[in-house]
Design a protein around this motif. Structure first.
Motif, PDB file in Angstrom:
ATOM      1  N   HIS A   1       0.853  -1.182   0.000  1.00 45.82           N
ATOM      2  CA  HIS A   1       0.000   0.000   0.000  1.00 45.82           C
ATOM      3  C   HIS A   1       0.887   1.229   0.000  1.00 45.82           C
ATOM      4  CE1 HIS A   1      -3.023   2.874   1.379  1.00 45.82           C
ATOM      5  NE2 HIS A   1      -3.918   1.973   1.022  1.00 45.82           N
ATOM      6  N   GLY A   2       0.445   2.256  -0.652  1.00 43.76           N
ATOM      7  CA  GLY A   2       1.192   3.510  -0.644  1.00 43.76           C
ATOM      8  C   GLY A   2       1.107   4.173   0.717  1.00 43.76           C
ATOM      9  N   GLY A   3       1.776   5.290   0.854  1.00 41.39           N
ATOM     10  CA  GLY A   3       1.695   6.044   2.092  1.00 41.39           C
ATOM     11  C   GLY A   3       2.554   5.506   3.213  1.00 41.39           C
ATOM     12  N   SER A   4       3.488   4.635   2.911  1.00 40.77           N
ATOM     13  CA  SER A   4       4.370   4.079   3.946  1.00 40.77           C
ATOM     14  C   SER A   4       5.570   4.993   4.141  1.00 40.77           C
ATOM     15  CB  SER A   4       4.818   2.667   3.540  1.00 40.77           C
ATOM     16  OG  SER A   4       3.717   1.835   3.334  1.00 40.77           O
ATOM     17  N   TYR A   5       5.307   6.178   4.626  1.00 43.71           N
ATOM     18  CA  TYR A   5       6.338   7.203   4.746  1.00 43.71           C
ATOM     19  C   TYR A   5       7.402   6.842   5.776  1.00 43.71           C
ATOM     20  CZ  TYR A   5       2.644   9.621   2.307  1.00 43.71           C
ATOM     21  OH  TYR A   5       1.666   9.946   1.403  1.00 43.71           O
ATOM     22  N   TRP A   6       7.071   5.987   6.693  1.00 45.76           N
ATOM     23  CA  TRP A   6       7.972   5.543   7.746  1.00 45.76           C
ATOM     24  C   TRP A   6       9.033   4.580   7.221  1.00 45.76           C
ATOM     25  CZ3 TRP A   6       7.981   0.352   7.725  1.00 45.76           C
ATOM     26  CH2 TRP A   6       6.872  -0.276   7.143  1.00 45.76           C
TER      27      TRP A   6
ATOM     28  N   ASN B   1      12.377  -0.065  -7.658  1.00 40.18           N
ATOM     29  CA  ASN B   1      11.943   0.427  -8.972  1.00 40.18           C
ATOM     30  C   ASN B   1      10.434   0.671  -8.987  1.00 40.18           C
ATOM     31  OD1 ASN B   1      10.991  -2.172  -9.008  1.00 40.18           O
ATOM     32  ND2 ASN B   1      11.725  -2.669 -11.042  1.00 40.18           N
ATOM     33  N   ASN B   2       9.937   1.159  -7.873  1.00 43.40           N
ATOM     34  CA  ASN B   2       8.498   1.310  -7.677  1.00 43.40           C
ATOM     35  C   ASN B   2       7.830   2.203  -8.719  1.00 43.40           C
ATOM     36  OD1 ASN B   2       6.571   0.232  -5.951  1.00 43.40           O
ATOM     37  ND2 ASN B   2       6.373   2.130  -4.815  1.00 43.40           N
ATOM     38  N   HIS B   3       8.409   3.355  -9.002  1.00 45.26           N
ATOM     39  CA  HIS B   3       7.769   4.302  -9.922  1.00 45.26           C
ATOM     40  C   HIS B   3       7.663   3.706 -11.327  1.00 45.26           C
ATOM     41  CE1 HIS B   3       6.299   8.085 -11.446  1.00 45.26           C
ATOM     42  NE2 HIS B   3       7.200   8.022 -12.408  1.00 45.26           N
ATOM     43  N   ALA B   4       8.746   3.115 -11.819  1.00 41.68           N
ATOM     44  CA  ALA B   4       8.731   2.509 -13.155  1.00 41.68           C
ATOM     45  C   ALA B   4       7.722   1.369 -13.208  1.00 41.68           C
ATOM     46  CB  ALA B   4      10.126   2.017 -13.527  1.00 41.68           C
ATOM     47  N   ALA B   5       7.679   0.556 -12.165  1.00 40.27           N
ATOM     48  CA  ALA B   5       6.734  -0.563 -12.113  1.00 40.27           C
ATOM     49  C   ALA B   5       5.304  -0.050 -12.144  1.00 40.27           C
ATOM     50  CB  ALA B   5       6.982  -1.396 -10.858  1.00 40.27           C
TER      51      ALA B   5
ATOM     52  N   PHE C   1       2.422  -4.966 -12.014  1.00 36.51           N
ATOM     53  CA  PHE C   1       3.113  -4.198 -10.970  1.00 36.51           C
ATOM     54  C   PHE C   1       3.977  -5.110 -10.102  1.00 36.51           C
ATOM     55  CE2 PHE C   1       2.973  -2.105  -6.688  1.00 36.51           C
ATOM     56  CZ  PHE C   1       3.820  -1.052  -7.008  1.00 36.51           C
ATOM     57  N   ILE C   2       3.428  -6.217  -9.669  1.00 38.53           N
ATOM     58  CA  ILE C   2       4.177  -7.136  -8.805  1.00 38.53           C
ATOM     59  C   ILE C   2       5.355  -7.739  -9.558  1.00 38.53           C
ATOM     60  CG2 ILE C   2       4.037  -9.362  -7.601  1.00 38.53           C
ATOM     61  CD1 ILE C   2       1.099  -8.487  -6.880  1.00 38.53           C
ATOM     62  N   GLN C   3       5.125  -8.173 -10.784  1.00 40.08           N
ATOM     63  CA  GLN C   3       6.205  -8.777 -11.559  1.00 40.08           C
ATOM     64  C   GLN C   3       7.327  -7.770 -11.799  1.00 40.08           C
ATOM     65  OE1 GLN C   3       5.024 -10.343 -15.362  1.00 40.08           O
ATOM     66  NE2 GLN C   3       7.065 -11.026 -15.870  1.00 40.08           N
ATOM     67  N   ARG C   4       6.972  -6.585 -12.217  1.00 38.13           N
ATOM     68  CA  ARG C   4       7.988  -5.552 -12.517  1.00 38.13           C
ATOM     69  C   ARG C   4       8.707  -5.112 -11.246  1.00 38.13           C
ATOM     70  NH1 ARG C   4      11.580  -2.678 -13.839  1.00 38.13           N
ATOM     71  NH2 ARG C   4      11.513  -0.955 -15.303  1.00 38.13           N
ATOM     72  N   ARG C   5       7.972  -5.005 -10.163  1.00 35.94           N
ATOM     73  CA  ARG C   5       8.558  -4.573  -8.896  1.00 35.94           C
ATOM     74  C   ARG C   5       9.542  -5.611  -8.357  1.00 35.94           C
ATOM     75  NH1 ARG C   5       5.019  -3.138  -3.598  1.00 35.94           N
ATOM     76  NH2 ARG C   5       6.610  -1.986  -2.498  1.00 35.94           N
TER      77      ARG C   5
END
Length: 185
Positions: A41-46, A69-73, A162-166
């Protein structure tokens, strides 16, 4: 924390979450030396601060994140699912697609959310989303524009891509990080 003011939301503070994750590091007593923190999930700023802290505190192990490589994924997955151009972070069309793929019997399809002004992103870390969004959805879903099967297909394509690319290169990244940190002392 962004949804804490919405009725029924359970919020766990970063302190509690990171304390629990640090307890999991006790697996080092069983011989584990390499750990991966993978948030779905996003928002994991910690997360970044936690990774740095643990790697400093425990010199004989390595902890990495799957966000290398989160953004590219993300961009590739959005494109593969045919969902480019969305102005959403949470609760719009993409969220509906994912939910329709994972648990369609629990989804109640109805229009929700809105197009949130881009400048509101500047305040997302400081102000609860009850003050920045119409209903907590940072994105928009309009009922009736897509069939249920189309929504589910888009959700499946997005998440699988997303999962595969990440995950690509993750093992190598972990091994090289461990080598650089621990083995090259």
């Amino acid at each position: 924390m962004e949804h804490a003011n919405f009725i029924g939301t359970i919020t766990v503070s970063p302190n509690v979450l990171t304390a629990m994750l640090e307890e999991i590091i006790c697996l080092t007593k069983q011989g584990f030396k390499k750990f991966l923190v993978c948030t779905g999930h996003g928002g994991s700023y910690w997360e970044g601060a936690f990774i740095k802290h643990i790697n400093f505190k425990y010199p004989n192990i390595i902890v990495i994140t799957a966000n290398h490589n989160n953004h590219a994924a993300w961009e590739e997955a959005v494109s593969a699912a045919g969902l480019t151009g969305l102005n959403e972070i949470h609760g719009g069309l993409l969220s509906v697609c994912t939910a329709m793929w994972l648990c369609p019997k629990w989804v109640k399809l109805h229009s929700m959310g809105s197009d949130v002004p881009t400048e509101n992103r500047l305040y997302a870390d400081y102000v609860g989303w009850d003050k920045l969004t119409v209903d907590g959805c940072w994105g928009q879903y309009e009922d009736g524009l897509h069939s249920q099967s189309e929504l589910a297909d888009k959700g499946k394509i997005f998440r699988n891509t997303f999962i595969q690319r990440r995950a690509e290169g993750l093992k190598g990244f972990l091994e090289e990080g461990y080598r650089r940190k621990v083995l090259s002392k």
